[in-house]
Motif scaffolding. Sequence first.
Motif, PDB file in Angstrom:
ATOM      1  N   GLY A 304       0.974  -1.191  -0.010  1.00 43.84           N
ATOM      2  CA  GLY A 304       0.046  -0.074  -0.064  1.00 43.84           C
ATOM      3  C   GLY A 304       0.894   1.327   0.106  1.00 43.84           C
ATOM      4  O   GLY A 304       1.959   1.437   0.971  1.00 43.84           O
ATOM      5  N   GLU A 305       0.688   2.272  -0.899  1.00 41.48           N
ATOM      6  CA  GLU A 305       1.199   3.491  -0.948  1.00 41.48           C
ATOM      7  C   GLU A 305       1.257   4.171   0.335  1.00 41.48           C
ATOM      8  O   GLU A 305       2.095   5.158   0.456  1.00 41.48           O
ATOM      9  N   GLU A 306       0.168   3.952   1.261  1.00 44.16           N
ATOM     10  CA  GLU A 306       0.267   4.896   2.620  1.00 44.16           C
ATOM     11  C   GLU A 306       1.367   4.685   3.224  1.00 44.16           C
ATOM     12  O   GLU A 306       1.612   5.427   4.125  1.00 44.16           O
ATOM     13  N   HIS A 307       1.909   3.598   3.160  1.00 50.21           N
ATOM     14  CA  HIS A 307       3.358   3.431   4.072  1.00 50.21           C
ATOM     15  C   HIS A 307       4.503   4.416   3.374  1.00 50.21           C
ATOM     16  O   HIS A 307       5.542   4.063   3.913  1.00 50.21           O
ATOM     17  N   PHE A 308       4.491   4.756   2.311  1.00 49.77           N
ATOM     18  CA  PHE A 308       5.692   5.628   1.551  1.00 49.77           C
ATOM     19  C   PHE A 308       5.260   7.048   1.627  1.00 49.77           C
ATOM     20  O   PHE A 308       4.076   7.475   1.233  1.00 49.77           O
ATOM     21  N   LEU A 309       6.190   8.046   1.700  1.00 45.35           N
ATOM     22  CA  LEU A 309       6.278   9.230   1.339  1.00 45.35           C
ATOM     23  C   LEU A 309       7.084   9.410   0.263  1.00 45.35           C
ATOM     24  O   LEU A 309       8.280   9.340   0.583  1.00 45.35           O
ATOM     25  N   ASP A 310       6.854  10.306  -0.876  1.00 44.92           N
ATOM     26  CA  ASP A 310       7.662  10.564  -1.856  1.00 44.92           C
ATOM     27  C   ASP A 310       8.198  12.011  -1.839  1.00 44.92           C
ATOM     28  O   ASP A 310       7.363  12.881  -1.650  1.00 44.92           O
ATOM     29  N   LEU A 311       9.353  12.266  -1.846  1.00 46.55           N
ATOM     30  CA  LEU A 311      10.100  13.391  -2.103  1.00 46.55           C
ATOM     31  C   LEU A 311      10.920  13.345  -3.267  1.00 46.55           C
ATOM     32  O   LEU A 311      11.406  12.394  -3.637  1.00 46.55           O
ATOM     33  N   TRP A 312      11.070  14.749  -3.770  1.00 49.06           N
ATOM     34  CA  TRP A 312      11.977  14.868  -5.096  1.00 49.06           C
ATOM     35  C   TRP A 312      13.091  15.562  -4.766  1.00 49.06           C
ATOM     36  O   TRP A 312      13.186  16.563  -3.930  1.00 49.06           O
ATOM     37  N   PHE A 313      14.415  15.301  -5.505  1.00 44.78           N
ATOM     38  CA  PHE A 313      15.553  15.793  -5.068  1.00 44.78           C
ATOM     39  C   PHE A 313      15.565  17.291  -5.181  1.00 44.78           C
ATOM     40  O   PHE A 313      16.277  18.132  -4.332  1.00 44.78           O
TER      41      PHE A 313
END
Length: 387
Positions: A304-313
């Motif tokens: 599930g995507e809720e376990h991840f937080l995406d950040l960009w360089f």
Amino acid sequence: MVDWTPDSLTRDACAVDGLSDFGDDSHREPLEKLLFSLEHEADLNAIGETVLRQRVVDILTTRLRVQEYLKRYPEIRDEEIVAPLVVVGLPRTGTTMLHRTLAADHRLFAPLWYEVRYPCPSLDWDPAGEDQRIIDAKAEMSAMLEANPDLLAVHPMDAMGPDEDIMLLEQSFYSYNIQAYANLPTFDRWIEAQDHTVGYEYWRLLLQFLQWQKKRTGKQAERWTVKAPHHLHFMDLVFKVFPDARVVQTHRDPVDTIPSLTSMTAALWVIYSDNADPCEVGKTWARKFARGMTHTMDVREQVGEEHFLDLWFKDTVSQPLTEIQKIYDFIGMDFTPEARAEMEQWQDFNKRELRPAHAYTLEQYGFTESGLEQQFARYREKFILPN
């Protein structure tokens, strides 16, 4: 003539403290495979033979000491690690700077370089006294930089600073860390095909041990923050040993990151071998991380995507504290004014421009832009091209 037999290195490790109990023997098979490649494939120079053989002896010595500490202090296994914050991403996507900035918050435990290199103190360790591990770690880092000063341009080096926990995984020999120092194709193929659960279970145990050590020196924290691009290869096992883990994944185009990673690894290979092939470095690590990224994308769909937080360089570089606010919201912690001030002070003393420039080209490592785009097509389509 260097003796690479497992029995020889085991004897050397046992002689350090007079210990002989390694616990279980799960380390034995990967040790044998690793030593074969170090002896027959790595093409080590005199420095490489001395340093990498001693590195293996150090790992075996640590394993003996850990087992002894577990006998003396069985409560180590009772240390509770709650919802660790795991920072991952392709190498050169800002994971190091992000992790070290987070670690400036005194409410977060983070493994320091000397702790992951030498996770077990001496048997007569005095928490209030001098720690020989720090002395050894500083000396080792100085030797590395003397052998190849260009390393500082590629990666910030600090024996007392937060660093990757991949070296904790190396303590089980179930990791890819040793391949960062030499070309080990047979070991590499073998270790990629294995179940690394035992390695991640030992990783968890060592984090418990480090937490126990930190508490004995008077430190307290609410949770751990760890980071290693290596976890991309085994994201399923991160959740297997820490089901409540929270993962921050950083993103940057592999066309930029993989050549930069290769330059860092090549800078290490040339220390230990006089015949290190930069194109072999590129081929090996591009393949490994393309495979690892595919694995993590599959795991994201499963858990599930809720376990991840995406950040960009680009965002973590231009507005780091804004991005860190997102992390605190994600893990449900208050981003206090005190934490912000600690991070701002850390950043003032660790500006990227204080290190020398890092220069390389794709061609020197056998890459083409179109080749990398194709190799990481699925990842780029989801995370890079829309941004």
